[in-house]
Design a protein around this motif. Sequence first.
Motif, PDB file in Angstrom:
ATOM      1  N   TYR A  51       0.848  -1.205   0.000  1.00 50.79           N
ATOM      2  CA  TYR A  51       0.000   0.000   0.000  1.00 50.79           C
ATOM      3  C   TYR A  51       0.879   1.249   0.000  1.00 50.79           C
ATOM      4  O   TYR A  51       2.035   1.207   0.445  1.00 50.79           O
ATOM      5  N   ARG A  55       6.048   1.727   5.404  1.00 50.85           N
ATOM      6  CA  ARG A  55       7.455   1.812   5.820  1.00 50.85           C
ATOM      7  C   ARG A  55       7.589   1.456   7.293  1.00 50.85           C
ATOM      8  O   ARG A  55       6.606   1.302   8.002  1.00 50.85           O
ATOM      9  N   TYR A 152     -19.684  -4.900   5.273  1.00 48.96           N
ATOM     10  CA  TYR A 152     -20.737  -4.066   4.691  1.00 48.96           C
ATOM     11  C   TYR A 152     -21.387  -4.772   3.525  1.00 48.96           C
ATOM     12  O   TYR A 152     -20.712  -5.475   2.757  1.00 48.96           O
ATOM     13  N   ALA A 185      -8.336   3.996  10.221  1.00 44.38           N
ATOM     14  CA  ALA A 185      -7.307   4.972  10.601  1.00 44.38           C
ATOM     15  C   ALA A 185      -6.388   4.398  11.679  1.00 44.38           C
ATOM     16  O   ALA A 185      -6.082   5.039  12.670  1.00 44.38           O
ATOM     17  N   ALA A 187      -2.506   2.209  12.149  1.00 47.38           N
ATOM     18  CA  ALA A 187      -1.151   2.531  11.675  1.00 47.38           C
ATOM     19  C   ALA A 187      -1.069   2.484  10.152  1.00 47.38           C
ATOM     20  O   ALA A 187      -0.388   3.293   9.518  1.00 47.38           O
ATOM     21  N   THR A 188      -1.812   1.542   9.540  1.00 44.06           N
ATOM     22  CA  THR A 188      -1.773   1.417   8.084  1.00 44.06           C
ATOM     23  C   THR A 188      -2.512   2.584   7.427  1.00 44.06           C
ATOM     24  O   THR A 188      -1.971   3.254   6.540  1.00 44.06           O
ATOM     25  N   ARG A 208     -13.681   5.494  12.225  1.00 48.97           N
ATOM     26  CA  ARG A 208     -14.545   5.116  13.344  1.00 48.97           C
ATOM     27  C   ARG A 208     -13.911   5.677  14.616  1.00 48.97           C
ATOM     28  O   ARG A 208     -14.328   6.714  15.086  1.00 48.97           O
ATOM     29  N   ARG A 209     -12.849   5.058  15.113  1.00 46.59           N
ATOM     30  CA  ARG A 209     -12.189   5.600  16.313  1.00 46.59           C
ATOM     31  C   ARG A 209     -10.813   6.147  15.923  1.00 46.59           C
ATOM     32  O   ARG A 209     -10.006   5.428  15.320  1.00 46.59           O
ATOM     33  N   ARG A 328      -3.271   1.691  22.713  1.00 50.58           N
ATOM     34  CA  ARG A 328      -3.345   0.934  21.461  1.00 50.58           C
ATOM     35  C   ARG A 328      -2.032   1.228  20.727  1.00 50.58           C
ATOM     36  O   ARG A 328      -1.297   2.137  21.116  1.00 50.58           O
ATOM     37  N   ARG A 329      -1.763   0.497  19.661  1.00 50.98           N
ATOM     38  CA  ARG A 329      -0.517   0.706  18.914  1.00 50.98           C
ATOM     39  C   ARG A 329      -0.509   2.148  18.387  1.00 50.98           C
ATOM     40  O   ARG A 329      -1.456   2.586  17.722  1.00 50.98           O
ATOM     41  N   ALA A 378      -8.312  -0.091   4.905  1.00 57.95           N
ATOM     42  CA  ALA A 378      -7.186  -0.207   5.854  1.00 57.95           C
ATOM     43  C   ALA A 378      -7.778  -0.697   7.174  1.00 57.95           C
ATOM     44  O   ALA A 378      -7.621  -0.071   8.225  1.00 57.95           O
ATOM     45  N   TRP A 493      -6.215  -4.681  18.494  1.00 61.28           N
ATOM     46  CA  TRP A 493      -5.766  -6.036  18.157  1.00 61.28           C
ATOM     47  C   TRP A 493      -4.829  -6.586  19.216  1.00 61.28           C
ATOM     48  O   TRP A 493      -4.695  -7.797  19.359  1.00 61.28           O
ATOM     49  N   ASN A 500     -14.823  -6.897  12.833  1.00 62.07           N
ATOM     50  CA  ASN A 500     -15.271  -7.487  11.570  1.00 62.07           C
ATOM     51  C   ASN A 500     -15.418  -9.003  11.647  1.00 62.07           C
ATOM     52  O   ASN A 500     -15.688  -9.659  10.653  1.00 62.07           O
TER      53      ASN A 500
HETATM   54  P1  NAP Z   1      -5.680  -1.667  12.907  1.00 57.86           P
HETATM   55  O1  NAP Z   1      -4.702  -0.982  13.768  1.00 57.86           O
HETATM   56  O2  NAP Z   1      -6.445  -2.798  13.465  1.00 57.86           O
HETATM   57  O3  NAP Z   1      -6.657  -0.555  12.362  1.00 57.86           O
HETATM   58  C1  NAP Z   1      -7.762  -0.876  11.595  1.00 57.86           C
HETATM   59  C2  NAP Z   1      -8.569   0.373  11.370  1.00 57.86           C
HETATM   60  O4  NAP Z   1      -9.694   0.059  10.569  1.00 57.86           O
HETATM   61  C3  NAP Z   1      -9.117   0.979  12.655  1.00 57.86           C
HETATM   62  O5  NAP Z   1      -9.111   2.360  12.511  1.00 57.86           O
HETATM   63  C4  NAP Z   1     -10.540   0.436  12.706  1.00 57.86           C
HETATM   64  O6  NAP Z   1     -11.450   1.215  13.422  1.00 57.86           O
HETATM   65  C5  NAP Z   1     -10.885   0.487  11.239  1.00 57.86           C
HETATM   66  N1  NAP Z   1     -11.944  -0.426  10.871  1.00 57.86           N
HETATM   67  C6  NAP Z   1     -11.934  -1.770  10.976  1.00 57.86           C
HETATM   68  N2  NAP Z   1     -13.088  -2.265  10.529  1.00 57.86           N
HETATM   69  C7  NAP Z   1     -13.840  -1.217  10.138  1.00 57.86           C
HETATM   70  C8  NAP Z   1     -15.133  -1.094   9.609  1.00 57.86           C
HETATM   71  N3  NAP Z   1     -15.880  -2.164   9.388  1.00 57.86           N
HETATM   72  N4  NAP Z   1     -15.591   0.133   9.321  1.00 57.86           N
HETATM   73  C9  NAP Z   1     -14.822   1.208   9.551  1.00 57.86           C
HETATM   74  N5  NAP Z   1     -13.607   1.171  10.057  1.00 57.86           N
HETATM   75  C10 NAP Z   1     -13.109  -0.045  10.349  1.00 57.86           C
HETATM   76  O7  NAP Z   1      -4.976  -2.241  11.577  1.00 57.86           O
HETATM   77  P2  NAP Z   1      -3.746  -1.624  10.771  1.00 57.86           P
HETATM   78  O8  NAP Z   1      -3.858  -0.162  10.679  1.00 57.86           O
HETATM   79  O9  NAP Z   1      -3.626  -2.407   9.531  1.00 57.86           O
HETATM   80  O10 NAP Z   1      -2.522  -1.917  11.695  1.00 57.86           O
HETATM   81  C11 NAP Z   1      -2.314  -3.194  12.249  1.00 57.86           C
HETATM   82  C12 NAP Z   1      -0.919  -3.274  12.764  1.00 57.86           C
HETATM   83  O11 NAP Z   1      -0.002  -3.457  11.684  1.00 57.86           O
HETATM   84  C13 NAP Z   1      -0.401  -2.058  13.466  1.00 57.86           C
HETATM   85  O12 NAP Z   1      -0.907  -1.887  14.749  1.00 57.86           O
HETATM   86  C14 NAP Z   1       1.074  -2.312  13.425  1.00 57.86           C
HETATM   87  O13 NAP Z   1       1.490  -3.188  14.432  1.00 57.86           O
HETATM   88  C15 NAP Z   1       1.238  -2.970  12.071  1.00 57.86           C
HETATM   89  N6  NAP Z   1       1.700  -1.946  11.136  1.00 57.86           N
HETATM   90  C16 NAP Z   1       3.006  -1.624  11.206  1.00 57.86           C
HETATM   91  C17 NAP Z   1       3.496  -0.625  10.419  1.00 57.86           C
HETATM   92  C18 NAP Z   1       4.930  -0.271  10.540  1.00 57.86           C
HETATM   93  O14 NAP Z   1       5.727  -0.968  11.111  1.00 57.86           O
HETATM   94  N7  NAP Z   1       5.329   0.810  10.057  1.00 57.86           N
HETATM   95  C19 NAP Z   1       2.660   0.048   9.558  1.00 57.86           C
HETATM   96  C20 NAP Z   1       1.323  -0.308   9.491  1.00 57.86           C
HETATM   97  C21 NAP Z   1       0.852  -1.316  10.304  1.00 57.86           C
HETATM   98  P3  NAP Z   1     -11.667   0.947  15.001  1.00 57.86           P
HETATM   99  O15 NAP Z   1     -10.395   1.354  15.635  1.00 57.86           O
HETATM  100  O16 NAP Z   1     -12.814   1.766  15.363  1.00 57.86           O
HETATM  101  O17 NAP Z   1     -11.902  -0.533  15.140  1.00 57.86           O
END
Ligand code: NAP
Length: 537
Positions: A51, A55, A152, A185, A187-188, A208-209, A328-329, A378, A493, A500
């Motif tokens: 995506y 990084r 959805y 919204a 980290a991704t 959402r949050r 949270r992360r 994301a 997480w 979901n």
């Molecule tokens: P995430 O932290 O779980 O965030 C998912 C996001 O999607 C949240 O904002 C969540 O909202 C939203 N969401 C999920 N289902 C939804 C729905 N049905 N409708 C609307 N919004 C929805 O996932 P991620 O951002 O992919 O990150 C996961 C982990 O990957 C990170 O915590 C990190 O450890 C790793 N990561 C690492 C890096 C890096 O090293 N640079 C970069 C990116 C990710 P809610 O919060 O309201 O549930």
Amino acid sequence: MTALTPDYDAIVIGAGVCGLYQMHRLAQMGVRATVLEAADDLGGTWRQNRYPGARFDSESVSYGYSFSKELLAEWNWSERFAGRAETERYLHHVAVKFDLEKHIQFNNRVDAATWDETNRMWRVSLADGRSLTTRFLMTAIGMLSTPTLPRYKGVDSFKGLSFHTYHAPRQPVDYAGKRVAVIGAGATGVQVISELADKVGDLTVFQRRPNWCAPLHNAPITPEEMEAFKASYDSIFAACRASGGGFIHEADHRRTMEVPEPERLAFWEQLYATPGFAKWVGNFGDVSFDPVANAEYSKFIAGKIRQRVKDPAIAEKLIPTDHGFGTRRVPLETRYYEAYNRNNVHLIDLNKTPIVEITPAGLRTSDHDYAFDIIIYATGFDAITGAFDKIAFTGVDGLTLREKWADVPATAYGVMTHGFPNLITLAGPQSASVASNFPRAIEDIVDWWSDFLAHMQAKGLTRVEARAETEAAWLAHLKGITDSLLLSTAKSWFTGYNGNLDREYKNRYLIYVGGGPRYREHLGREVETGYSGFELG
Ligand code: NAP
């Protein structure tokens, strides 16, 4: 006596950061081993997450493998926080240097694995119908490798380009002039939004949050700086070993409210200006467990968001109200908040106007029909246990791992689970790898297991199983630490939340938050006691 000789002594599932290093150690030990990789190439998470904006959030120089001085001396990182493609190149470089590719079988997805007690081996079934046997089965299947899409209505009906960030197209996408939606919204999402804001026609964020985000402060690494890093690798890795999370930042052990306010604020300003996770893991330690300290620091960060976002109403939408900083992360960002000062970036609060359905032209919320060219989900992952659930592991007496871990995973140090002999969970739930700078923890775990296997080899042992008492004690220890931290009160997480999935939310105690040094003490004690927490046969 076992009847049959297995095809392999060890099979590693997954050719990412963890699987590659484990394969290297096995090859060094002369173990008959192979890696089964579902994808057509190595790299795991860094191959997959194409995506825009992907990084490191870890300092590049703290993320690379530390096991080879030669590798450290020859590899030059180009940025403080390397981009995805550079990390993928690095992993290829490692694979070539240590001649690992010859051990990897690509396009080989493992569907099931069943323990054969008579022959003391795992029978591994592949998606192509083949079956392999191995004495030890080692999982390196990723903690965030099972993406989850929203449920959805109409997700498949959209006529434009849509993808989950984990499945972002391998070919470059032309974003110029496009109407793009980003849902999520974390980290991704934060990286995607920051990267795309000035590259698209129009960007609409469906949130959402909100999360507490903080600046990454990325910068190029000059050749001179890289030479200086190379000269100080010993101290860089020593700092990582001393810190809880395996980062170069160490917590400050003063109590937040005992530090006079001007000094406290000056310290926080300095943290905010420091690259990387300093503002999370380099903070006063009590911010992670004392609600008053946490609220004070959250107030400081909220002030930063208000300073950076011009429209006060938008700023308020971006300030979390359901959890404190660092519970949270923490997403690290580059001009993320400033993106919302642009006329082409819009923020939709899903708490006020939820998404009703995805339509062929875009999506519909409770109050508006939106048209888009591209929708980016994301929306996160079925974290940590999701990848295990996709493989039908069956252990002793027909027990399945899915059943065993359905409620709360039970493990010995996150590296093995009772009832599943010789199944080595390298980056499993409840291990230190989950809440830390991944390669730092994973090198420890791979080294520990490799030494354990050498010990078994030397003694002619062919079966190892975690004792039920060991995992009961580990879960109690892990719960004790987790429950003392504010992190346990936040839905993320880290605690097993994913809206979901058809799963009622409760803390599933998935991550070990006791820190690397304490984790290594536990593993070290096993070595000292002749692996007394495990039953050997
Ligand atoms: P995430 O932290 O779980 O965030 C998912 C996001 O999607 C949240 O904002 C969540 O909202 C939203 N969401 C999920 N289902 C939804 C729905 N049905 N409708 C609307 N919004 C929805 O996932 P991620 O951002 O992919 O990150 C996961 C982990 O990957 C990170 O915590 C990190 O450890 C790793 N990561 C690492 C890096 C890096 O090293 N640079 C970069 C990116 C990710 P809610 O919060 O309201 O549930």
